[in-house]
Design an enzyme around this catalytic site. Structure first.
Site, short mmCIF file in Angstrom:
data_model
loop_
_atom_site.label_atom_id
_atom_site.label_comp_id
_atom_site.label_asym_id
_atom_site.label_seq_id
_atom_site.Cartn_x
_atom_site.Cartn_y
_atom_site.Cartn_z
N ARG A 62 1.11 -1.57 -0.10
CA ARG A 62 -0.15 0.25 -0.24
C ARG A 62 0.67 1.12 -0.30
O ARG A 62 0.89 2.18 -0.94
CB ARG A 62 -0.81 -0.34 0.86
CG ARG A 62 -1.85 0.59 1.04
CD ARG A 62 -2.90 0.99 2.46
NE ARG A 62 -3.73 -0.26 2.40
CZ ARG A 62 -5.06 -0.86 1.50
NH1 ARG A 62 -5.22 0.17 0.83
NH2 ARG A 62 -5.44 -2.11 2.01
N MET A 87 -11.55 4.15 -4.93
CA MET A 87 -12.54 2.99 -4.28
C MET A 87 -11.05 2.43 -3.14
O MET A 87 -11.07 1.02 -3.22
CB MET A 87 -13.28 2.45 -4.94
CG MET A 87 -14.16 2.63 -5.98
SD MET A 87 -15.41 3.65 -4.56
CE MET A 87 -15.48 2.16 -3.49
N ASN A 104 -13.70 14.21 -0.46
CA ASN A 104 -14.05 13.27 -0.87
C ASN A 104 -15.55 13.38 -0.58
O ASN A 104 -16.14 13.97 -0.43
CB ASN A 104 -14.07 11.96 0.48
CG ASN A 104 -14.34 10.94 -0.36
OD1 ASN A 104 -14.65 10.42 -1.29
ND2 ASN A 104 -14.33 9.89 0.71
N HIS A 106 -18.85 10.91 0.04
CA HIS A 106 -19.48 10.07 0.41
C HIS A 106 -20.97 9.29 0.30
O HIS A 106 -22.22 10.87 0.43
CB HIS A 106 -19.16 9.34 1.47
CG HIS A 106 -18.84 8.26 2.41
ND1 HIS A 106 -18.36 7.24 2.04
CD2 HIS A 106 -20.49 7.66 2.94
CE1 HIS A 106 -19.03 6.24 2.92
NE2 HIS A 106 -20.81 6.52 3.30
N THR A 138 -9.61 12.63 6.57
CA THR A 138 -8.65 12.86 7.21
C THR A 138 -8.12 11.25 7.13
O THR A 138 -9.10 10.28 6.69
CB THR A 138 -9.36 12.87 8.82
OG1 THR A 138 -10.33 12.66 8.12
CG2 THR A 138 -9.73 14.42 8.91
C1 GRF Z 1 -20.89 7.65 -5.89
O1 GRF Z 1 -21.44 7.23 -5.51
C2 GRF Z 1 -19.93 8.48 -4.61
O2 GRF Z 1 -20.10 8.79 -3.92
C3 GRF Z 1 -19.15 7.39 -4.31
O3 GRF Z 1 -18.86 5.84 -5.61
C4 GRF Z 1 -19.68 6.69 -6.50
C5 GRF Z 1 -18.73 6.79 -7.33
O4 GRF Z 1 -19.52 7.39 -8.64
N1 GRF Z 1 -17.45 7.11 -3.48
P1 GRF Z 1 -19.12 8.09 -9.80
O5 GRF Z 1 -17.41 6.82 -10.11
O6 GRF Z 1 -18.47 9.46 -9.86
O7 GRF Z 1 -19.80 8.02 -11.17
#
Ligand code: GRF
Length: 213
Positions: A62, A87, A104, A106, A138
C-alpha cells in the site's frame, strides 16, 4: 487559477459533473485512476484533460502505491485533490500530505453508514432520510470535517438501485458546489467544523435541500 487533480476508480460521473461545472478560477490539471479500465478516463481525455493511470496492482505494498500516486499528483502541484469515487483506502502519510486540500464524496449522510454498501445499509436500517456528504479527508475513513450534505427521502418502494440513483443526482449538485467554495476560498476549518462564508444556497448554507420534484 487553482489547480485540481481528480482521482477516480470507475464511472467518473462526479468527476464529469465537476468538469462540466466549468468552475471559474479552477483548472483540472489531471484525472488519475487506479484502474486502467476506469470509464471516466475516456471522458477526461475527450475534454483534453491529462488522464493517467497509477495501477495499484502494480505495487507490492500500500505504501509503495501511495508513494507512486503522490508522485503523479505532485507533478501537477495541485491546490486541491478531489476524490471522486476513488475506491482505494489511502495510508495516513498520504492523507497527511494533502491535509486541508483533499476532499471526498461519500454516498450517505455521515456519520451514518461509513464504508461500502451505504444504500443497502440505509434501507435495512429503515431510515427515512439518506443522502451524500462532501468532506475533507482525514486518516479515519469517511470521517473528516463535513463541507456539504444533501438529503433524499427514502421511499417505501426504494431499492438499493433506485436510492443510489436519487443520491447520485444530489452528489452531482453538491460536489461541484463544494469544489467551487474551496476554489473561491470560502471554506474555513475550525476543529471539526467547516463554515462556508457567504454561501448562496437556500437553507442553512451547507445543507442542500432536495430540489422539488
Ligand atoms: C459515488 O456514489 C460516490 O459517492 C462513491 O462512489 C460513487 C462513484 O460514482 N464514493 P462515480 O464514479 O463518480 O460515477
Amino acid at each position: 487559477m487553482k489547480k485540481l487533480v481528480i482521482l477516480i476508480s470507475g464511472r467518473g460521473s462526479n468527476m464529469e459533473a465537476i468538469v462540466r461545472a466549468a468552475i471559474p478560477g479552477a483548472m483540472i490539471a489531471a484525472v488519475i485512476a487506479n484502474k486502467p479500465a476506469a470509464a471516466g478516463l475516456d471522458f477526461a481525455r475527450s475534454q483534453g484533460i491529462e488522464a493517467r493511470v497509477v495501477d495499484h496492482t502494480g505495487y507490492p505494498t500500500r505504501d509503495a502505491f501511495d508513494e507512486a500516486l503522490a508522485t503523479e499528483i505532485d507533478r501537477h502541484s495541485p491546490d486541491l485533490v478531489v476524490l471522486a469515487g476513488f475506491m482505494r483506502v489511502l495510508g495516513d502519510d498520504f492523507v497527511r500530505r494533502y491535509e486541508g486540500r483533499m476532499i471526498n464524496i461519500h454516498p450517505s449522510l455521515l456519520p451514518s453508514f461509513p464504508g461500502l454498501h451505504t444504500h443497502r445499509k440505509a434501507i435495512e436500517a429503515g431510515v427515512r432520510l439518506h443522502g451524500a456528504t462532501v468532506h475533507f479527508v482525514t486518516p479515519t475513513l469517511d470521517c473528516g470535517p463535513i463541507i456539504a450534505q444533501a438529503a433524499v427521502a427514502v421511499g417505501a418502494d426504494d431499492t438499493e438501485a433506485s436510492l443510489a440513483e436519487k443520491v447520485l443526482a444530489q452528489e452531482h449538485i453538491i460536489y461541484p458546489q463544494a469544489v467551487r467554495w474551496f476554489v473561491e476560498g470560502r471554506l474555513r476549518l475550525d476543529g471539526n467544523r467547516v463554515t462556508v462564508s457567504d454561501a448562496c444556497l437556500p437553507g442553512e448554507g451547507w445543507v442542500v435541500p432536495q430540489p422539488d420534484a
